[in-house]
Design a protein around this motif. Structure first.
Motif, PDB file in Angstrom:
ATOM      1  N   ASN A 182      45.204  41.957  33.675  1.00  0.00           N
ATOM      2  CA  ASN A 182      44.646  40.801  33.704  1.00  0.00           C
ATOM      3  C   ASN A 182      44.546  39.904  35.113  1.00  0.00           C
ATOM      4  O   ASN A 182      45.673  40.259  35.660  1.00  0.00           O
ATOM      5  N   VAL A 183      43.702  39.602  35.467  1.00  0.00           N
ATOM      6  CA  VAL A 183      43.545  38.989  36.906  1.00  0.00           C
ATOM      7  C   VAL A 183      43.121  37.508  36.827  1.00  0.00           C
ATOM      8  O   VAL A 183      42.152  37.129  35.960  1.00  0.00           O
ATOM      9  N   ILE A 184      43.551  36.833  37.520  1.00  0.00           N
ATOM     10  CA  ILE A 184      43.271  35.309  37.917  1.00  0.00           C
ATOM     11  C   ILE A 184      41.964  35.290  38.500  1.00  0.00           C
ATOM     12  O   ILE A 184      41.803  35.888  39.660  1.00  0.00           O
ATOM     13  N   GLY A 185      40.969  34.607  37.905  1.00  0.00           N
ATOM     14  CA  GLY A 185      39.824  34.457  38.461  1.00  0.00           C
ATOM     15  C   GLY A 185      39.354  32.801  39.235  1.00  0.00           C
ATOM     16  O   GLY A 185      39.612  32.061  38.352  1.00  0.00           O
ATOM     17  N   VAL A 186      39.446  32.783  40.644  1.00  0.00           N
ATOM     18  CA  VAL A 186      39.195  31.390  41.113  1.00  0.00           C
ATOM     19  C   VAL A 186      37.947  30.852  40.756  1.00  0.00           C
ATOM     20  O   VAL A 186      36.975  31.438  40.826  1.00  0.00           O
ATOM     21  N   THR A 187      37.674  29.740  40.301  1.00  0.00           N
ATOM     22  CA  THR A 187      36.497  28.785  40.133  1.00  0.00           C
ATOM     23  C   THR A 187      36.408  28.056  41.271  1.00  0.00           C
ATOM     24  O   THR A 187      37.160  27.024  41.544  1.00  0.00           O
ATOM     25  N   PRO A 188      35.405  28.136  42.360  1.00  0.00           N
ATOM     26  CA  PRO A 188      35.219  27.249  43.149  1.00  0.00           C
ATOM     27  C   PRO A 188      34.894  25.928  42.762  1.00  0.00           C
ATOM     28  O   PRO A 188      34.219  25.534  41.990  1.00  0.00           O
ATOM     29  N   GLY A 189      35.796  24.913  43.585  1.00  0.00           N
ATOM     30  CA  GLY A 189      35.707  23.464  43.326  1.00  0.00           C
ATOM     31  C   GLY A 189      36.311  23.043  42.181  1.00  0.00           C
ATOM     32  O   GLY A 189      35.929  21.926  41.751  1.00  0.00           O
ATOM     33  N   SER A 190      37.025  23.842  41.469  1.00  0.00           N
ATOM     34  CA  SER A 190      37.735  23.523  40.308  1.00  0.00           C
ATOM     35  C   SER A 190      39.411  23.804  40.448  1.00  0.00           C
ATOM     36  O   SER A 190      39.580  24.914  41.160  1.00  0.00           O
ATOM     37  N   LEU A 191      40.285  23.454  39.862  1.00  0.00           N
ATOM     38  CA  LEU A 191      41.669  23.792  39.780  1.00  0.00           C
ATOM     39  C   LEU A 191      41.707  24.842  38.730  1.00  0.00           C
ATOM     40  O   LEU A 191      42.674  25.442  38.383  1.00  0.00           O
ATOM     41  N   GLU A 192      40.845  24.828  37.678  1.00  0.00           N
ATOM     42  CA  GLU A 192      40.673  25.856  36.436  1.00  0.00           C
ATOM     43  C   GLU A 192      40.357  27.026  36.911  1.00  0.00           C
ATOM     44  O   GLU A 192      39.722  27.320  37.823  1.00  0.00           O
ATOM     45  N   THR A 193      41.125  28.184  36.376  1.00  0.00           N
ATOM     46  CA  THR A 193      40.870  29.692  36.536  1.00  0.00           C
ATOM     47  C   THR A 193      40.084  30.325  35.402  1.00  0.00           C
ATOM     48  O   THR A 193      40.182  29.720  34.221  1.00  0.00           O
ATOM     49  N   LYS A 194      39.698  31.359  35.605  1.00  0.00           N
ATOM     50  CA  LYS A 194      39.272  32.518  34.487  1.00  0.00           C
ATOM     51  C   LYS A 194      40.213  33.534  34.246  1.00  0.00           C
ATOM     52  O   LYS A 194      40.845  33.762  35.289  1.00  0.00           O
ATOM     53  N   LEU A 195      40.144  34.241  33.191  1.00  0.00           N
ATOM     54  CA  LEU A 195      40.979  35.267  32.992  1.00  0.00           C
ATOM     55  C   LEU A 195      40.079  36.560  32.910  1.00  0.00           C
ATOM     56  O   LEU A 195      39.036  36.384  31.941  1.00  0.00           O
TER      57      LEU A 195
END
Length: 565
Positions: A381-394
């Motif tokens: 499981n890897v944390i995916g950074v979302t540009p311009g957001s504090l939310e991430t993807k799995l």
């Protein structure tokens, strides 16, 4: 009423005002029109609109005057400067009032941290109101430096600058009516209660609002904002350094509902404050997005004051405080002068007080082998950074296993990330993987890691990561960058590992250099590595984050395995 007597004298021509803004046009927030007239000011108050003479006069021909801007929700600590110092930068951007939540320093120093912020704010030229931190720690399993109860917070409730309860992030505690949370909500039931409810279900939103919460700054879509407005909430459109929600939310604003919207920056680095601005930047972006300019200025001023029950600011009318911004150009938000409490603000870099601080890095030095990750399977499981957001993807990636340890080196865009508890020397830590920052041949470590502010570090090799953390411990917290085993640069944040006494110019130039260095190691031009990294450990933001206890899923609201089959 002395101001009434003075105002009468100035109105009938017997006396002069202290200051008059002559020959200008101004925004009337009540009628949504541009009007003309001299603005008479005595002491710190507007005494009238009309024809006045002043001991001092400013010719505002070809200018437009608007009320001072208000930032509805900030964490001063994210500027890395003290409230006293921050006030000077904010005023340069036309911001005359902010509502601050000191939960960053409170997570490190508890009540002492809050007292420090309130004390420093008294020396600021800015008006700083405070919301008491509702979630210290953010959730019960977090490892931070302090725990604040309703009894602790009640000690501050009678202070005039304390106007409510800060962002209620622990939504499960509200829904389940946990006693500790209910006690805090009850203490502040007659004041403003800020929300923090990203992607909350409609059913739970009703109960959340019923608990007394009236604002939210975590909307990420037009639909989410409209849903909350329809239930009576105020929506704070956030344009920070990492979280830039204005573009996605501004289309929710229309002629019928715009009075329910205001602006905030939440977390904004000093570099962005100096170069792009604060609420002035949000107003400008709104106008560029098609919002009527007058409405944009009302959202940036009067709406905020109304939301937080501050009755004597945010308008240009008799009896309102003389907090004003004189503009060269309305659409460009080009600031000519700022008037605070009836006087011109000239010095934006003055710092009069140095804070004595103790080292809060209570952690032993690390070894390189501490950064190895045991394998429990060939999927990760890897944390995916979302540009311009504090939310991430799995993200789920496959992995090699070498001598029982995970090896993700085949992926050019995946870095190792670690979070190390630094408050109580527990030796607790966790490791994981992150995608989206793209740096190579270096490591970044910092003591800014929302909200518990443990040490967070990323890198593409264990040697640099270990060195970066140990150098961070040496300097008492802040930011370090290491490449090939060598400390490239650092910024010491000696106040709780979050703020510094250093002058604004020094901090600004240091941050500029740190950002330049990281981009030399591959960071994308439009990303801020430091503020992005600081949110990779905050479990109350979707969808997956890393804490000192492991990888946490917001959707499941529980810890999940890093590797599995």
């Amino acid at each position: 009423m002395e101001i009434l007597r003075k105002g009468k004298g100035a109105t009938i021509g017997n006396d002069k005002c202290d200051l008059v803004l002559k020959n200008g046009k101004f925004i009337n927030v009540f009628t949504e029109e541009i009007e003309e007239g001299d603005i008479g000011i005595i002491d710190d108050t507007i005494i009238g609109i009309g024809s006045y003479e002043g001991i001092k006069e400013i010719d505002c021909s070809s200018k437009v005057i608007c009320p001072g801007f208000m930032d509805g929700h900030i964490h001063v600590e994210s500027s890395m400067t003290t409230p006293e110092s921050y006030g000077n930068v904010a005023l340069a951007n036309g911001v005359t009032t902010v509502v601050a939540d000191p939960h960053e320093i409170a997570n490190v120093l508890g009540i002492d941290g809050i007292s420090f912020m309130l004390d420093s704010a008294q020396r600021s030229p800015l008006d700083i109101y405070f919301m008491m931190p509702s979630c210290v720690p953010a959730v019960s399993f977090e490892e931070n430096g302090a725990i604040l109860s309703a009894e602790d917070l009640s000690k501050f409730i009678d202070k005039p600058e304390v106007i409510g309860l800060g962002e209620v992030m622990d939504i499960p505690s509200v829904i389940e009516q946990a006693p500790s949370m209910m006690n805090k909500l009850n203490v502040f039931r007659d004041k403003i209660i800020d929300g923090h409810a990203p992607q909350i279900s409609y059913k739970h939103l009703n109960q959340y609002i019923l608990s007394g919460v009236s604002t939210d700054h975590e909307c990420s879509s037009k639909e989410e904002a409209l849903e909350k407005v329809k239930l009576g909430m105020y929506i704070l459109i956030r344009e920070g350094s990492a979280a830039k929600n204005l573009k996605d939310l501004i289309s929710a604003v229309n002629n019928k509902n715009f009075r329910r919207f205001l602006f905030c920056t939440d977390d904004r680095h000093l570099e962005d404050l100096v170069e792009e601005g604060s609420i002035n930047n949000a107003i400008k972006l709104s106008i560029q997005s098609g919002i009527d300019p007058i409405k944009a200025y009302i959202m940036g001023s009067y709406n905020g004051y109304t939301c937080y029950g501050i009755k004597d600011k945010g308008a240009i009318a008799p009896g309102y405080k003389a907090d004003l911004v004189i503009l060269n150009d309305l659409n460009e938000v080009d600031i000519y002068k700022v008037i605070k409490s009836g006087r011109e603000i000239d010095d934006y870099n003055k710092l009069s007080y140095i804070v004595k601080s103790e080292n809060t890095m209570n952690i032993e030095k690390l070894k390189e082998e501490d950064f190895r990750i045991l394998s429990n399977g060939n999927k990760v499981n890897v944390i995916g950074v979302t540009p311009g957001s504090l939310e991430t993807k799995l993200l789920v990636k496959s992995s090699k296993t070498i001598d029982g340890y995970l090896d993700m080196s085949e992926y050019e865009d995946i870095l190792k990330i670690g979070v190390f508890e630094r408050h109580k020397n527990t030796n607790h830590y966790s490791l994981g993987y992150l995608s989206g920052l793209c740096i190579k041949n270096c490591a970044i470590a910092q003591s800014i890691a929302h909200d518990s502010h443990n040490i967070i570090v990323i890198g593409d090799n264990d040697k640099d990561m270990c060195k970066a953390v140990n150098k961070l411990i040496d300097i008492g917290g802040g930011i370090t960058i290491v490449s090939e085993g060598v400390l490239i640069d650092s910024l010491s944040l000696e106040i709780g590992g979050l703020m510094t006494n250093s002058p604004i110019d020094y901090v600004y130039n240091k941050l500029k250099n740190l950002n330049r260095l990281v981009k030399n190691y591959g960071l994308k031009p439009d990303m801020d590595a430091f503020i992005t990294l600081s949110f990779m450990s905050l479990p109350v933001i979707p969808k997956v984050k890393l804490t000192s206890k492991g990888l946490f899923s917001y959707d499941l609201f529980k810890f999940i395995e890093l590797s599995f089959n």
